[in-house]
Design a protein around this motif. Sequence first.
Motif, PDB file in Angstrom:
ATOM      1  N   ILE A 162      -3.278 -12.111   5.475  1.00  0.00           N
ATOM      2  CA  ILE A 162      -2.775 -11.745   6.798  1.00  0.00           C
ATOM      3  C   ILE A 162      -1.335 -11.257   6.712  1.00  0.00           C
ATOM      4  CG2 ILE A 162      -4.300 -13.325   8.032  1.00  0.00           C
ATOM      5  CD1 ILE A 162      -1.874 -15.124   8.499  1.00  0.00           C
ATOM      6  N   ALA A 163      -0.583 -11.764   5.742  1.00  0.00           N
ATOM      7  CA  ALA A 163       0.787 -11.299   5.572  1.00  0.00           C
ATOM      8  C   ALA A 163       0.819  -9.843   5.144  1.00  0.00           C
ATOM      9  CB  ALA A 163       1.515 -12.157   4.550  1.00  0.00           C
ATOM     10  N   LEU A 164      -0.224  -9.411   4.450  1.00  0.00           N
ATOM     11  CA  LEU A 164      -0.304  -8.015   4.046  1.00  0.00           C
ATOM     12  C   LEU A 164      -0.794  -7.136   5.190  1.00  0.00           C
ATOM     13  CD1 LEU A 164      -1.808  -8.300   0.461  1.00  0.00           C
ATOM     14  CD2 LEU A 164       0.527  -7.730   1.105  1.00  0.00           C
ATOM     15  N   GLY A 165      -1.265  -7.767   6.252  1.00  0.00           N
ATOM     16  CA  GLY A 165      -1.696  -7.007   7.417  1.00  0.00           C
ATOM     17  C   GLY A 165      -3.180  -6.717   7.464  1.00  0.00           C
ATOM     18  N   MET A 166      -3.984  -7.505   6.742  1.00  0.00           N
ATOM     19  CA  MET A 166      -5.415  -7.260   6.749  1.00  0.00           C
ATOM     20  C   MET A 166      -6.081  -7.914   7.962  1.00  0.00           C
ATOM     21  SD  MET A 166      -6.005  -8.073   2.705  1.00  0.00           S
ATOM     22  CE  MET A 166      -7.752  -7.735   2.695  1.00  0.00           C
ATOM     23  N   VAL A 195       2.897 -15.941   9.465  1.00  0.00           N
ATOM     24  CA  VAL A 195       3.613 -15.166   8.459  1.00  0.00           C
ATOM     25  C   VAL A 195       5.102 -15.465   8.539  1.00  0.00           C
ATOM     26  CG1 VAL A 195       4.200 -12.854   7.681  1.00  0.00           C
ATOM     27  CG2 VAL A 195       1.890 -13.349   8.468  1.00  0.00           C
ATOM     28  N   LEU A 208       4.553 -10.594  -2.241  1.00  0.00           N
ATOM     29  CA  LEU A 208       3.595  -9.842  -1.436  1.00  0.00           C
ATOM     30  C   LEU A 208       3.425  -8.418  -1.965  1.00  0.00           C
ATOM     31  CD1 LEU A 208       4.383 -10.939   2.221  1.00  0.00           C
ATOM     32  CD2 LEU A 208       2.488 -11.625   0.764  1.00  0.00           C
ATOM     33  N   ASP A 209       4.526  -7.839  -2.408  1.00  0.00           N
ATOM     34  CA  ASP A 209       4.444  -6.495  -2.974  1.00  0.00           C
ATOM     35  C   ASP A 209       3.516  -6.490  -4.184  1.00  0.00           C
ATOM     36  OD1 ASP A 209       6.136  -5.632  -1.045  1.00  0.00           O
ATOM     37  OD2 ASP A 209       7.919  -5.639  -2.309  1.00  0.00           O
ATOM     38  N   GLU A 226       0.052  -6.610  -3.078  1.00  0.00           N
ATOM     39  CA  GLU A 226      -0.416  -5.366  -2.470  1.00  0.00           C
ATOM     40  C   GLU A 226      -0.824  -4.333  -3.518  1.00  0.00           C
ATOM     41  OE1 GLU A 226       2.190  -2.811  -0.473  1.00  0.00           O
ATOM     42  OE2 GLU A 226       0.778  -2.358   1.137  1.00  0.00           O
TER      43      GLU A 226
END
Lengths: 237, 237
Positions: free
Chosen positions: B157-161, B208, B222-223, B226
Amino acid sequence: MILIADDEERDRNWLKSLLKENFADNGPIEEAHDGQQAVDQALKLKPPLVFLDIKMPHLSGIKAAEQILNALPNTGIIMLSNFSDEVYVRQLWKVVPPNGVFGYVLKNASNEQVVEATRAVLSGDCWIHPGIARVIQRTQNRATNLTTAEYEALVCIALGMTDHAIAKRLYLTEKAVQSRLKSLYAKLGIPGRGESHDTEFNQRCRAVFLSTKRGLINQSELDDWETKLAQETKAGT
Amino acid sequence: MILIADDEERDRNWLKSLLKENFADNGPIEEAHDGQQAVDQALKLKPPLVFLDIKMPHLSGIKAAEQILNALPNTGIIMLSNFSDEVYVRQLWKVVPPNGVFGYVLKNASNEQVVEATRAVLSGDCWIHPGIARVIQRTQNRATNLTTAEYEALVCIALGMTDHAIAKRLYLTEKAVQSRLKSLYAKLGIPGRGESHDTEFNQRCRAVFLSTKRGLINQSELDDWETKLAQETKAGT
DNA sequence: TATCCCTCTGGGGTAAACCCGGAAGGCAAT
DNA sequence: ATTGCCTTCCGGGTTTACCCCAGAGGGATA
């Protein structure tokens, strides 16, 4: 006379020894441990050059710069920062007078770069770290530069607020908030539901992720916003 | 013989001069500029003590430690980190052998603390920076410690999924994903819709925010996730 | 074995977040 | 003033995320 403001002892020592080696004729070097001390010292000693770390307790380097420049507009300011965060460039642009003299160096700069920046500011020029050149470019680009409205919305969703809460806080309709968010998503280049079939995103979280990655927002800034938020809601009720 | 691995020249120099002053009888001091070099040097030189910066290009300090300890279990490791991030403590706990000898010092440590840590590890003890003591406490506390499942969901979810994307990626039902998220929200102490009438939160974004604040996740991790994600989806299709 | 916790599963519902088009307001240009 | 452009705001719809319930299998503990 040169003033150094930084809460980290190691960085202070590093900078102090560097300045003593290369700028011995500029008088003694004074130190401050936070933003408030920096302002006090600057107003008392009136140094021609002040180094300010951005991240400091009590008062950020940006706000310290604002106060110092208000009282002594001719002071040369060199900002120190760990990261090339766009938030800071954004804020700094508003604070520094149009023809003010300042420098911006990242903390991973080489000794030569710091000396160069110091020399530039002392002789009335500006010196911007190459690493943040493109950031400045971006703050002046129409397509990617965020408006104040969009930025406000960004901060709010990053704090975890709902549309309704944001609307109540900013005195807007929920629709207005959603509209702001929509244009924010567009500028960040986040695909909507219809488009880009292979990758689905929760735009809200994705926006936070990308903005943090690009330095539009960062954690310590968000923490400040949150305490401010808590105070206002307490006062409001 | 002591090996120092850090990509920042300034930190290397600081540490090197500190070690030369206090540990002159431990032989020469070697340097490495990234994780891969650190592993190569360690395997070749077999130093009894290795300093590893966590954040390094090519290979993180954690993974470098893993490889070094695999080949030379008796090597003493001292990790250097800028922040007291829980992610790293979490990972390190899995890598270090149960009775391994290691130290963990934050980069804002005083010189005395670094000397103390070095002395401890050289004589076979562990040394943990006081600043992360409570973090370690938290990783062993039932109520707040995240399970692997919850952590995976958090990263996603932190990656925006979206829920759907997470489910597809982890080979789960959407319901399962939501179940993970629900327990995650509970452990983070985020109020649901019904409760806590004055403060409304978008739990997803709030999670987040809080996790980043507490150091459960951070941007550079997180990078990494990703890029890993992008590669796998490319390979998958 | 019995017990606990974690995890996944299922149905069924509410509210929040997102999509579409459109229109009022400011600002610059010519 | 008129034309364009952009920002911001509004209304009517769809999809997604979250809520409550309950239950079953696996793994560790004792």
